[in-house]
Scaffold this motif. Sequence first.
Motif, short mmCIF file in Angstrom:
data_model
loop_
_atom_site.label_atom_id
_atom_site.label_comp_id
_atom_site.label_asym_id
_atom_site.label_seq_id
_atom_site.Cartn_x
_atom_site.Cartn_y
_atom_site.Cartn_z
N GLU A 385 13.40 2.20 -4.33
CA GLU A 385 12.51 1.90 -5.45
C GLU A 385 11.75 0.61 -5.15
O GLU A 385 12.35 -0.38 -4.74
N VAL A 386 10.44 0.65 -5.36
CA VAL A 386 9.60 -0.51 -5.08
C VAL A 386 8.62 -0.71 -6.23
O VAL A 386 8.35 0.21 -7.00
N GLY A 387 8.08 -1.90 -6.33
CA GLY A 387 6.99 -2.15 -7.26
C GLY A 387 5.67 -1.78 -6.59
O GLY A 387 5.49 -2.03 -5.40
N VAL A 388 4.79 -1.14 -7.34
CA VAL A 388 3.47 -0.77 -6.81
C VAL A 388 2.39 -1.26 -7.78
O VAL A 388 2.47 -0.98 -8.99
N LEU A 389 1.43 -1.99 -7.25
CA LEU A 389 0.27 -2.42 -8.03
C LEU A 389 -0.87 -1.47 -7.71
O LEU A 389 -1.35 -1.42 -6.57
N PHE A 390 -1.31 -0.69 -8.72
CA PHE A 390 -2.32 0.33 -8.47
C PHE A 390 -3.71 -0.30 -8.38
O PHE A 390 -4.11 -1.08 -9.24
N GLU A 391 -4.44 0.08 -7.30
CA GLU A 391 -5.73 -0.53 -7.00
C GLU A 391 -6.90 0.43 -7.11
O GLU A 391 -8.04 0.01 -7.29
N LYS A 392 -6.64 1.74 -6.98
CA LYS A 392 -7.76 2.69 -7.02
C LYS A 392 -7.22 4.10 -7.22
O LYS A 392 -6.02 4.37 -7.04
N ALA A 393 -8.14 5.01 -7.57
CA ALA A 393 -7.79 6.42 -7.67
C ALA A 393 -7.69 7.01 -6.27
O ALA A 393 -8.41 6.60 -5.35
N GLY A 394 -6.78 7.98 -6.11
CA GLY A 394 -6.63 8.66 -4.83
C GLY A 394 -7.67 9.75 -4.65
O GLY A 394 -8.50 10.02 -5.52
N ARG A 395 -7.61 10.42 -3.50
CA ARG A 395 -8.57 11.48 -3.22
C ARG A 395 -8.25 12.76 -3.99
O ARG A 395 -9.12 13.59 -4.20
#
Length: 441
Positions: A385-395
């Motif tokens: 388990e990790v922290g993720v900072l979302f930066e953009k939409a995926g493809r």
Amino acid sequence: MSAPKKLFIKTYGCQMNVYDSERMAEALGGQGYVETKSADDADMILLNTCHIREKAAEKVYSELGRFKGLKAEKPDLKIGVAGCVAQAEGEEIMRRQPLVDLVVGPQSYHRLPDMEAKAREGEKVLDTDFPEEDKFEKLKNRPKAKRGPTAFLTVQEGCDKFCAFCVVPYTRGAEVSRPVSRIIGEAQELVERGVREITLLGQNVNAYHGEGPNGADWTLAQLIWELDKIDGLERIRFTTSHPNDMMDDLIEAHGTCKKLMPYLHLPVQAGSDRILKRMNRSHTAESYIRLIERIRAARPDILISGDFIVGFPEETEEDFQATLDLIEEVKYGTAYSFKYSTRPGTPAAERAQVEAAVADERLQRLQALLTRQQREVQDSMVGREVGVLFEKAGRLPGQMVGKSDYLHAVHVADCDRAIGDLARVRIVSSGANSLAGELIG
């Protein structure tokens, strides 16, 4: 009301150049410029250059040549060269490429508005000085736009190390650190504009010694702890570090500061003490390995990144094997590796060069080892388990992409989070250069 003028900036090289390009855009924003993604639409083109890569200057001249037709079509188009190649080449750029209207070094870009005005009047403008005034202070009142969730923040510039292969002391000047109060003010402003993660930048960022509120010089660790107090700032990183400046309080911060991410870029360049001495690196392979052990003792899960130069002048196969041995011992999560190329004016440029075919073969072997280690580290993340900072939409529809605590790119499907959200994610698979995960809860 007249239409805004359009500015096209092409940025080469390091993260500090990315930061500098943003500041240049802000400086020219006050002159009525808005950024465009196409040089064809531009009223002004700026090439923000880097002198680190091989044949950097020639690549800039080649790029300028491509604008010859555009300049002929749009006589009012202004073209500028900024950054480290501008600092190193200066008048030569003007001589070789008459279409260039202005040349500005990395310490003078706060003067761009005045330079642009002179260029509009038909002057050829050159500024590669190392001015006494603080360029950051001069730019502090420029217009500020809404930001994405991550940002770079320069805290230190220049270098006093004089590595035998490097032009930075000549193009960026001596080490200079910004005062703590100005860095904190800029960080708070970034957070107000939507930033949640800040990466502190410097040619030798851990040599930071800016003036603190008490008048005494602060270390990078003290600065990090001050940034830690900012509400809304969730993540802190820094790059690039020198092993000789990795002080005890900074190592301790990696183990105790929750906002300081478990990722450290700590270039070693080579594993041979003979080559390190010839590079003027002032550390040994053994001292570097012991330093890594201390850092991992403070933060066992930290991901270590590095830089390597292959085929440095006079490097033997034994020297190269020592580098491979160091890599095997350290186990890097990611790394950057390059074949040595000469930089005019640096001591190493005058020495006996390694045969190109030999250097190529060594680079392939080294990169194969680094790629294997990177893949092993990525594969070990599966199930964690990790922290993720979302930066953009995926493809893909419903997919979001962000960076983990360890700076891995993570793709999350069926994600209902927005850009700027920070979430817990379970890693489910590992790809060539990224991870896939699923939201927890």
